[in-house]
Design a protein around this motif. Structure first.
Motif, short mmCIF file in Angstrom:
data_model
loop_
_atom_site.label_atom_id
_atom_site.label_comp_id
_atom_site.label_asym_id
_atom_site.label_seq_id
_atom_site.Cartn_x
_atom_site.Cartn_y
_atom_site.Cartn_z
N PHE A 60 0.61 -1.19 0.07
CA PHE A 60 0.34 -0.15 0.05
C PHE A 60 1.00 1.35 0.07
O PHE A 60 0.75 2.23 -0.37
N LEU A 61 1.81 1.25 0.52
CA LEU A 61 3.18 2.21 1.40
C LEU A 61 3.76 2.81 -0.12
O LEU A 61 3.71 4.08 -0.71
N ALA A 62 3.92 1.64 -0.85
CA ALA A 62 4.28 1.47 -2.47
C ALA A 62 3.34 2.42 -3.49
O ALA A 62 3.94 2.61 -4.49
N LEU A 63 2.49 1.92 -3.55
CA LEU A 63 1.85 1.94 -4.34
C LEU A 63 1.21 3.53 -4.79
O LEU A 63 1.03 4.10 -5.36
N VAL A 64 1.00 4.03 -3.15
CA VAL A 64 1.13 6.18 -3.09
C VAL A 64 1.31 6.65 -3.49
O VAL A 64 1.13 7.40 -4.43
N PRO A 65 2.63 6.66 -4.30
CA PRO A 65 3.14 7.94 -4.31
C PRO A 65 3.17 7.97 -6.31
O PRO A 65 2.72 8.42 -6.63
N GLY A 66 2.92 6.53 -6.72
CA GLY A 66 2.63 6.15 -8.36
C GLY A 66 1.43 6.65 -8.78
O GLY A 66 0.57 7.09 -9.60
N HIS A 67 0.05 5.70 -7.70
CA HIS A 67 -1.25 5.93 -8.30
C HIS A 67 -2.45 6.86 -7.37
O HIS A 67 -3.22 7.12 -7.77
N GLY A 68 -1.74 7.56 -6.19
CA GLY A 68 -2.36 8.35 -5.16
C GLY A 68 -3.11 6.96 -4.08
O GLY A 68 -2.90 6.42 -4.38
N ALA A 225 9.31 10.60 -11.89
CA ALA A 225 9.28 9.89 -10.65
C ALA A 225 8.15 9.43 -10.30
O ALA A 225 8.29 8.54 -9.60
N ARG A 226 7.46 9.07 -10.91
CA ARG A 226 5.58 9.11 -10.78
C ARG A 226 5.53 7.08 -11.74
O ARG A 226 5.04 6.80 -11.31
N GLY A 227 6.42 7.49 -12.89
CA GLY A 227 6.66 6.54 -13.28
C GLY A 227 7.53 5.74 -12.45
O GLY A 227 7.29 4.60 -12.66
N ARG A 228 8.20 5.87 -11.90
CA ARG A 228 8.91 4.65 -11.42
C ARG A 228 8.53 4.45 -9.79
O ARG A 228 8.55 3.15 -9.61
N ALA A 229 7.19 5.58 -9.43
CA ALA A 229 6.77 5.19 -8.61
C ALA A 229 6.17 4.07 -8.65
O ALA A 229 5.63 3.07 -7.58
N MET A 230 5.33 3.82 -9.74
CA MET A 230 4.66 2.92 -10.07
C MET A 230 5.60 1.61 -10.77
O MET A 230 4.80 0.30 -10.05
N LEU A 231 6.68 1.35 -10.75
CA LEU A 231 7.22 0.62 -11.06
C LEU A 231 7.44 -0.15 -9.07
O LEU A 231 7.55 -1.35 -9.67
N ALA A 232 8.03 0.32 -8.49
CA ALA A 232 8.19 0.56 -7.17
C ALA A 232 7.08 -0.31 -6.27
O ALA A 232 7.03 -1.15 -5.63
N GLY A 233 5.42 0.07 -6.75
CA GLY A 233 4.27 -0.11 -6.15
C GLY A 233 4.26 -1.31 -7.03
O GLY A 233 3.67 -2.57 -5.94
N ALA A 234 4.47 -1.85 -7.89
CA ALA A 234 4.31 -2.95 -8.93
C ALA A 234 4.86 -4.16 -7.99
O ALA A 234 4.48 -5.19 -7.98
N ALA A 235 6.15 -3.92 -7.94
CA ALA A 235 6.60 -5.10 -6.96
C ALA A 235 6.85 -5.06 -6.00
O ALA A 235 6.24 -6.65 -5.82
N GLU A 236 6.20 -4.19 -5.18
CA GLU A 236 5.30 -4.41 -3.93
C GLU A 236 4.06 -5.23 -3.71
O GLU A 236 4.19 -6.27 -2.50
N LEU A 237 3.68 -5.00 -5.05
CA LEU A 237 2.25 -5.11 -5.22
C LEU A 237 2.42 -7.03 -4.85
O LEU A 237 2.11 -8.03 -4.50
N GLU A 238 3.50 -7.22 -6.66
CA GLU A 238 3.38 -8.88 -6.83
C GLU A 238 3.80 -9.16 -5.81
O GLU A 238 3.69 -10.56 -5.16
N ALA A 239 5.05 -8.80 -5.00
CA ALA A 239 5.15 -9.83 -3.56
C ALA A 239 4.31 -10.30 -2.16
O ALA A 239 4.27 -10.81 -2.06
N TYR A 240 2.91 -9.04 -1.97
CA TYR A 240 2.13 -9.61 -1.48
C TYR A 240 1.20 -10.56 -2.05
O TYR A 240 0.93 -11.30 -1.25
N LEU A 241 1.13 -10.19 -3.92
CA LEU A 241 -0.14 -11.38 -3.76
C LEU A 241 0.40 -12.91 -3.87
O LEU A 241 0.41 -13.35 -4.06
#
Length: 245
Positions: A60-68, A225-241
């Motif tokens: 969640f915390l990783a998704l916020v910067p890229g997605h809001g 910065a938003r694009g990189r944040a989305m990549l970071a968020g995707a990585a953490e979301l995949e780890a959670y899944l």
């Protein structure tokens, strides 16, 4: 799901909170909002968390910067109720919005690059108003559009010509002509009036086209910065899944 929640070391709310710089109340709020899966309870009713909850919180915390925050919340809620496809759709919509923002930035830069040097008198020394500026007819003719189009752009807030005190005719000064030319380029690129108006406002706020270059550079930086944040968020979301199984 119960086996996953029990796996790994048990964590108290304070352990989960401190590990992410949050308050214990924030952790409880995230759980109640569906951002975290429901906590296990001790026989005395105390919450206990596990590594799965830590993974959810990281996602969640990783998704916020890229997605809001709103989209990040909706993504985690969807995942936690087993609606993975809904979560992926929300992520895709954010990426589509980012792509749209990039295309808008490219269109603005192309429009600025294509602008011919603005001259208050027009190409052929066309009829100008008393204090310097162009009347609506010559300006429309120069751009190959109808005067009615310029009046529509004025109603949409794209341009704000003054009125000649004697005739009441619209008079477009140098800044107005610049804004009209920019609007013309963006319209040719397929942008809607409601999309163009805030861009014209940025040009005015910057004081012209040259100062706008710094704003465009900053815009590039924010999108990157938003694009990189989305990549970071995707990585953490995949780890959670993966942790959820």
């Amino acid at each position: 799901m119960g086996r996953n929640l029990q796996s790994g070391d048990r964590l108290r709310p304070v352990d989960l909170a401190r590990g992410h710089g949050l308050s214990t109340q924030a952790v409880r709020n995230y759980e109640e909002a569906g951002i975290l899966p429901a906590a296990e309870r001790t026989p005395h009713g105390y919450r206990t968390y596990a590594r799965l909850h830590a993974a959810a919180l990281r996602a969640f915390l990783a998704l916020v910067p890229g997605h809001g925050r709103a989209t990040a919340t909706a993504v985690m809620q969807a995942v936690n109720r087993g609606a993975d496809e809904e979560a992926f759709r929300l992520v895709d919509e954010s990426h589509a919005q980012l792509l749209g923002d990039r295309q808008t930035l490219r269109a603005v830069e192309d429009a600025l690059r294509d602008l011919a040097p603005t001259a208050a008198a027009g190409r052929d020394g066309a009829v100008v108003a008393g204090r310097g500026g162009m009347f609506i007819g010559p300006l429309a003719e120069e751009l190959g559009i109808r005067p009615a189009t310029l009046r529509a752009w004025e109603r949409a807030g794209l341009v704000r010509p003054r009125r000649d005190p004697l005739t009441g005719y619209r008079v477009y000064d140098e800044a107005d002509v610049r804004d009209v030319r920019l609007a013309h380029q963006l319209r040719r690129g397929g942008h809607l009036l409601e999309q163009i108006a805030p861009l014209i406002a940025q040009v005015r706020a910057a004081g012209g086209l040259e100062p706008l270059e710094a704003a465009l550079h900053d815009w590039h930086g924010r999108l990157a910065a938003r694009g990189r944040a989305m990549l970071a968020g995707a990585a953490e979301l995949e780890a959670y899944l993966r942790a959820r199984g």
